[in-house]
Design an enzyme around this catalytic site. Structure first.
Site, PDB file in Angstrom:
ATOM      1  NE  ARG A 167      -5.299  26.274  -1.524  1.00  0.00           N
ATOM      2  CZ  ARG A 167      -6.628  26.443  -1.483  1.00  0.00           C
ATOM      3  NH1 ARG A 167      -7.211  27.267  -2.335  1.00  0.00           N
ATOM      4  NH2 ARG A 167      -7.353  25.791  -0.603  1.00  0.00           N
ATOM      5  CG  ASP A 185     -15.230  30.540   0.893  1.00  0.00           C
ATOM      6  OD1 ASP A 185     -14.696  29.409   0.863  1.00  0.00           O
ATOM      7  OD2 ASP A 185     -15.202  31.316  -0.072  1.00  0.00           O
ATOM      8  NE  ARG A 213     -16.680  23.314 -10.485  1.00  0.00           N
ATOM      9  CZ  ARG A 213     -17.315  23.053  -9.359  1.00  0.00           C
ATOM     10  NH1 ARG A 213     -17.639  21.786  -9.069  1.00  0.00           N
ATOM     11  NH2 ARG A 213     -17.636  24.012  -8.511  1.00  0.00           N
ATOM     12  CG  ASP A 277      -8.432  25.102  -8.388  1.00  0.00           C
ATOM     13  OD1 ASP A 277      -7.861  25.670  -9.345  1.00  0.00           O
ATOM     14  OD2 ASP A 277      -9.614  25.329  -8.069  1.00  0.00           O
ATOM     15  CB  SER A 312     -15.020  31.270  -7.529  1.00  0.00           C
ATOM     16  OG  SER A 312     -15.686  31.590  -6.325  1.00  0.00           O
ATOM     17  CG  HIS A 317     -14.135  32.050 -12.043  1.00  0.00           C
ATOM     18  ND1 HIS A 317     -12.917  32.009 -11.410  1.00  0.00           N
ATOM     19  CD2 HIS A 317     -14.729  30.836 -11.808  1.00  0.00           C
ATOM     20  CE1 HIS A 317     -12.770  30.838 -10.809  1.00  0.00           C
ATOM     21  NE2 HIS A 317     -13.846  30.113 -11.043  1.00  0.00           N
TER      22      HIS A 317
END
Length: 366
Positions: A167, A185, A213, A277, A312, A317
């Site tokens: 990505r 999604d 986060r 990420d 996730s 996770h």
């Protein structure tokens, strides 16, 4: 006496005859006069009744009407004062360049064709989108017919190897600096998306997104960290990570992630199929010394309801991601993540009541 009676009778008869003649000749005018007199009496009676009621009615009954009238006057005056025209006669070259700047949507997808189709349909309607790029890591040929769903350019960037790092592979033929990374999604409201783009334009060297986060040092462990979810951000009021499942960044960071990121970090992400990420946030913060920017906006995330193999939603996770934070801190030679409490909120959610000085400023300008 008879003569007097006769004269009196004759006079009465003559008077009656004159009255009848007067009635015949002026009856219509007399009727009008009586009607006019009757109307005057009615008006006087009504006015007198109103005057009596006014004396008996309490003065407080007029206060609501006076208050409503006063508020209406203030509202009309306020609307008149704030009416502005943001157009301009002649713009500088840089000003015109800013108005024409667009961004590219980069959708990360894997074996979810119905969600990919919905994403293309949705983002093709949003303002400022230049093109839609699809990160395709599946073995079969991509469904290029989906490009017919929109007037925008839809490009499938096909990768031979399946890696979650795909990505962030640099995109060939890209016409924009700004890139919006998004999972298939997640559907971000178009107005919120454009506001996030405007926010990113003010800080092009950091991540700007919708999902904050926070990392935390574990109690009792000298060099171990935890990855904390949204509720810790809400409770503590700070964050240090913005997830790239819905975030803007400069395209230059794609090349840096692919070509300059530590091979050790890249392989850890590849082998665990997770934490790309977090790795991107580590790299950007370590390079720029800047925290990310959280944008408050509207979006839907159907992935939170995916209990059939979603990355996730697995039971381990958060343990995996906590391990990523700890190991990345070791690989980077320290902790580069920077805590911040800054939040970008659109003006549509602002009200003068939240800033009382603004109200008095308006009164002074009247």
């Amino acid at each position: 006496r008879k003569a007097k009676r006769t004269r009196g009778t004759m006079e009465d008869v003559e008077s009656a005859e004159k009255y009848r003649n007067n009635e015949r000749s002026g009856g219509s005018s007399g009727m009008k006069g009586r009607r006019l007199k009757l109307l005057q009496l009615k008006v006087q009676s009504r006015l007198g009744e109103c005057w009596r009621l006014r004396k008996t009615r309490p003065a407080a009954a007029y206060y609501p009407l006076a208050t409503i009238a006063f508020v209406l006057v203030l509202v009309l005056a306020f609307l008149w004062r704030i009416s502005i025209d943001t157009s301009y006669c002649v713009g500088t070259p840089k000003r015109d360049e800013v108005g024409r700047e667009k961004y590219t949507i980069v959708v990360n997808t894997f074996k979810r064709p119905e969600r990919l189709e919905k994403s293309i349909r949705h983002y093709s309607r949003c303002e400022g989108v230049d093109a839609i790029r699809i990160v395709w890591s599946e073995s079969q040929n991509p469904p290029r017919e989906l490009s017919e769903l929109t007037h925008l350019e839809v490009v499938f960037d096909v990768h031979e190897k399946n890696s979650i790092n795909n990505r962030f592979v640099p995109l060939k033929g890209l016409r924009t600096d700004g890139v919006f990374n998004v999972d298939d999604d997640i559907l971000v409201d178009c107005s919120s998306l454009y506001f996030a783009f405007q926010t990113w334009r003010t800080s092009r060297d950091t991540l700007v997104g919708f999902n904050p986060r926070i990392h935390s040092k574990n109690v009792g462990d000298e060099c171990k960290y935890g990855y904390k979810q949204w509720w810790h951000v809400w409770w503590g009021g700070t964050y240090s990570i913005v997830l790239t499942k819905a975030a803007f960044c400069h395209h230059k960071f794609f090349a840096q992630y692919t070509d300059e990121l530590s091979k050790e970090v890249w392989m850890h992400v590849h082998n665990n199929r997770n934490c790309e990420d977090i790795a991107m946030q580590f790299m950007v913060s370590n390079t720029t010394g800047l925290p990310p920017i959280w944008v408050q906006g509207k979006y839907s995330d159907s992935g939170v309801l995916d209990f059939k193999g979603g990355i996730s939603t697995g039971s381990s996770h958060y343990d995996k991601r906590s391990d990523c934070v700890t190991k990345f801190a070791e690989m980077f030679g320290g902790m580069p993540l920077i805590e911040t409490s800054h939040v970008a909120v659109p003006m549509s959610g602002w009200a003068p009541m939240k800033t009382p000085p603004a109200i008095w400023e308006w009164f002074h300008a009247i």
